[in-house]
Design an enzyme around this catalytic site. Structure first.
Site, PDB file in Angstrom:
ATOM      1  N   ILE A 181      36.085 -13.972  59.319  1.00 20.93           N
ATOM      2  CA  ILE A 181      35.760 -15.259  59.266  1.00 20.93           C
ATOM      3  C   ILE A 181      34.177 -15.315  58.839  1.00 20.93           C
ATOM      4  O   ILE A 181      33.881 -16.226  57.816  1.00 20.93           O
ATOM      5  CB  ILE A 181      36.077 -16.079  60.435  1.00 20.93           C
ATOM      6  CG1 ILE A 181      37.502 -16.058  60.663  1.00 20.93           C
ATOM      7  CG2 ILE A 181      35.550 -17.511  60.508  1.00 20.93           C
ATOM      8  CD1 ILE A 181      37.910 -16.874  62.211  1.00 20.93           C
ATOM      9  N   ALA A 222      32.234 -19.449  68.493  1.00 26.24           N
ATOM     10  CA  ALA A 222      33.533 -19.632  68.231  1.00 26.24           C
ATOM     11  C   ALA A 222      34.236 -19.003  69.547  1.00 26.24           C
ATOM     12  O   ALA A 222      34.089 -17.954  70.083  1.00 26.24           O
ATOM     13  CB  ALA A 222      33.474 -18.599  67.203  1.00 26.24           C
ATOM     14  N   TYR A 276      40.702 -11.519  78.017  1.00 25.42           N
ATOM     15  CA  TYR A 276      40.022 -12.096  77.029  1.00 25.42           C
ATOM     16  C   TYR A 276      39.932 -13.647  77.154  1.00 25.42           C
ATOM     17  O   TYR A 276      38.686 -14.251  76.834  1.00 25.42           O
ATOM     18  CB  TYR A 276      40.946 -11.922  75.768  1.00 25.42           C
ATOM     19  CG  TYR A 276      40.463 -12.326  74.521  1.00 25.42           C
ATOM     20  CD1 TYR A 276      39.193 -11.815  73.738  1.00 25.42           C
ATOM     21  CD2 TYR A 276      41.124 -13.154  73.609  1.00 25.42           C
ATOM     22  CE1 TYR A 276      38.824 -12.394  72.794  1.00 25.42           C
ATOM     23  CE2 TYR A 276      40.959 -13.602  72.558  1.00 25.42           C
ATOM     24  CZ  TYR A 276      39.562 -13.282  71.900  1.00 25.42           C
ATOM     25  OH  TYR A 276      39.152 -13.796  70.840  1.00 25.42           O
TER      26      TYR A 276
END
Ligand code: UDP
Length: 319
Positions: free
Chosen positions: A12, A117, A149
């Protein structure tokens, strides 16, 4: 703007670099090439408006130097991909928690705008239709790697938000749902590049679980477009935005679509989760974003449907 992209050699990040440069901005990329790839930014080297710095966000002095020279930070550096998180949990936590904390510290020190992000993993096992930004998180035990995570990214969000609330740092958080396009590799588990790679080699497509789990996929170009606009939007600071696709597809149907669009001879092989990841692995059955907030703030919309997205990956891998 003069933008620092942490993780700018990643999938990205490199598309974001292309986009910012095309819009006339200057770009510094900081990347340790752990999952990012030199090939992703090679075409930009030598441009006067582009600089590549090889290093980790965990290197505080190097990070300080990079942030000091920029007015905007896109914090994309992270250990990503479910497979990588499961395989290297400690390294992933260091990057995703300690690394992010350092990035916020530096952004605050130099009063730069920052876009962070985050991920749809935040919602965990919440399978609600069209997940809204204020919806609850439903997580399994933090001792399972997958949820660690989600926890690490939640801490990033809390830090970004608290820096804004308490210290006025202009920070905006985006939760990225499944994002796909050229340059994404299947090495870290991402399903579409894996299926396309398998299909182009006429190897069996590996469907994990029973294939009924559903996802929505979004083209990377649409995502980076929203990122550049959100960081420039005053009202977005202190807020979180979902970004993702709206077309829901089961992984089994996705495998069939990839085989059809590539004209492949591949079969489909169903693999239990325990074998694909680790014993006791928990998947999300469904993950659909509500992107009304991003649509209202920066006119976020999709320009490519699922077939268009698959074709973009096929074309990239054929090349
Ligand atoms: N998946 C699969 N085969 C693969 C890779 C992934 O069936 O070779 C499944 C995975 O278990 C998940 C979905 O595809 O249900 C999307 O996986 P990905 O890692 O791309 O993204 P996630 O949504 O899990 O973050």
């Amino acid at each position: 703007m003069k933008a620092l992209i942490t993780g700018g050699a990643g999938f990205i990040g490199s598309h974001l670099a292309d986009r910012l440069l095309a819009d006339g901005h200057q770009v510094v990329v900081l990347d340790d090439l752990s999952t990012g790839r030199y090939e992703n930014i090679e075409h930009l080297l030598g441009r006067p408006d582009f600089e590549f710095v090889l290093g980790s966000i965990l290197n505080a002095d190097l990070l300080d130097d990079c942030v000091a020279r920029c007015d905007t930070v896109f914090h994309l550096a992270a250990a990503v991909g479910v497979q990588l998180i499961v395989e290297k949990p400690l390294e992933s936590l260091a990057t995703n928690i300690r690394g992010s904390e350092l990035v916020f510290e530096k952004a605050h020190k130099y009063d730069t705008r920052i876009l962070v992000a985050s991920t749809s993993e935040i919602y965990g096992k919440n399978t609600s239709d069209r997940l809204g930004e204020d919806d609850d998180r439903i997580l399994g035990s933090p001792l399972k790697s997958r949820w660690s995570y989600s926890e690490a990214k939640a801490i990033d969000e809390i830090l970004a938000y608290t820096y804004w609330r308490q210290k006025g740092l202009r920070s905006v958080i985006v939760r990225l749902f499944n994002t796909v396009g050229p340059r994404q590799t299947g090495h870290y588990g991402m399903v579409i590049p894996r299926f396309v790679n398998q299909a182009l080699r006429d190897e069996p497509l590996t469907v994990y679980g029973d294939g009924t789990q559903q996802r929505c996929f979004c083209y990377v170009g649409d995502i980076v477009d929203a990122l550049t606009r959100l960081v420039d939007t005053e009202e977005a600071y202190g807020q979180v935005f979902n970004l993702g696709g709206s077309e829901e597809v089961s992984i089994m149907t996705l495998a069939e679509r990839v085989i059809a669009r590539t004209g492949s001879q591949s079969s489909i092989r169903v693999i239990p989760y325990d074998e694909a990841y680790e014993a006791g692995f928990e998947d999300m059955e469904r993950r659909v974003p509500n992107t009304d907030r991003a649509a209202a703030a920066v006119s976020f919309k999709q320009t490519l449907d699922l077939d268009g997205i698959i074709d973009s990956v096929v074309e990239d891998q054929r090349r």
